[in-house]
Enzyme design. Structure first.
Site, PDB file in Angstrom:
ATOM      1  CG  HIS A  18      26.411 -16.817   7.610  1.00 37.50           C
ATOM      2  ND1 HIS A  18      27.378 -16.474   6.696  1.00 37.50           N
ATOM      3  CD2 HIS A  18      25.348 -16.030   7.313  1.00 37.50           C
ATOM      4  CE1 HIS A  18      26.918 -15.536   5.883  1.00 37.50           C
ATOM      5  NE2 HIS A  18      25.686 -15.260   6.234  1.00 37.50           N
ATOM      6  CB  CYS A  27      27.047  -9.651   6.995  1.00 39.30           C
ATOM      7  SG  CYS A  27      25.974  -9.613   5.553  1.00 39.30           S
ATOM      8  CG  HIS A  31      22.498 -12.879   8.789  1.00 40.85           C
ATOM      9  ND1 HIS A  31      23.760 -12.558   9.252  1.00 40.85           N
ATOM     10  CD2 HIS A  31      22.644 -13.117   7.459  1.00 40.85           C
ATOM     11  CE1 HIS A  31      24.622 -12.577   8.248  1.00 40.85           C
ATOM     12  NE2 HIS A  31      23.975 -12.934   7.143  1.00 40.85           N
ATOM     13  CG  HIS A  33      21.828 -16.112   3.870  1.00 39.13           C
ATOM     14  ND1 HIS A  33      21.435 -14.912   3.337  1.00 39.13           N
ATOM     15  CD2 HIS A  33      22.926 -15.842   4.624  1.00 39.13           C
ATOM     16  CE1 HIS A  33      22.270 -13.958   3.740  1.00 39.13           C
ATOM     17  NE2 HIS A  33      23.183 -14.506   4.529  1.00 39.13           N
ATOM     18  CG  HIS A  77      16.904 -26.188   9.292  1.00 37.78           C
ATOM     19  ND1 HIS A  77      16.597 -26.600   8.010  1.00 37.78           N
ATOM     20  CD2 HIS A  77      15.941 -25.309   9.651  1.00 37.78           C
ATOM     21  CE1 HIS A  77      15.485 -26.009   7.623  1.00 37.78           C
ATOM     22  NE2 HIS A  77      15.067 -25.216   8.600  1.00 37.78           N
ATOM     23  CD  GLU A 141      25.506 -14.740   1.871  1.00 35.73           C
ATOM     24  OE1 GLU A 141      26.400 -15.329   2.483  1.00 35.73           O
ATOM     25  OE2 GLU A 141      25.519 -13.516   1.625  1.00 35.73           O
TER      26      GLU A 141
END
Length: 152
Positions: A18, A27, A31, A33, A77, A141
């Site tokens: 995201h 952010c 990237h 998580h 994914h 997260e």
């Protein structure tokens, strides 16, 4: 005397990418998580002697099955992108067979937790005839950062 409701929680994990397009820090970049989601249900313990669910609020495998089908597998994914992030949405649409989930809101952990709650709450209500309720979702997260959504 009616027994007090019992809460049970099932934890599942998934990976997703995201970005927070208007963020002042890191952010704002693409990237990903390793998310963990905890689904908490409340209800009465089943009194069904001789049946598989005797002594349970719900079999944990039922929580896993519904959660995987409606939240974990669609988001796992995938790249979670806000519909307002039009440049990125347009770019992701150029990638053949790319798994993209366009969200109504910026995909912060808070908004994702709320979206998961909104998806799952009616499913659990309907699937089990009001016998139990989704009472909370906790979405991690990172191991140190999460958001909680509770039934009002």
């Amino acid at each position: 005397m009616k027994p007090a409701p019992i809460s049970i929680t099932r934890r599942l994990e998934f990976d997703a990418g995201h970005r927070i397009p208007n963020h002042d820090g890191q952010c704002k970049h693409l990237h990903g998580h390793r998310y963990a989601i905890e689904i908490t249900l409340s209800g009465e313990i089943a009194n069904h002697p001789g049946q598989a669910d005797d002594g349970m609020v719900l079999d944990f495998s039922d929580i896993k099955r519904l959660s995987n089908q409606h939240v974990v597998e669609p988001w796992d994914h995938a790249f979670l992108v806000a519909k307002e992030d039009t440049g990125l949405v347009d770019f992701l649409n150029t990638l053949p067979n790319h798994k993209t989930v366009v969200m109504d809101h910026v995909p912060t952990v808070e908004n994702l937790a709320q979206a998961a709650f909104n998806i799952m709450s009616p499913l659990f209500d309907q699937a089990f005839a009001g016998r139990l309720h989704l009472t909370a979702i906790r979405l991690y997260e990172t191991p140190n950062c999460w958001a909680d959504v509770h039934r009002p």
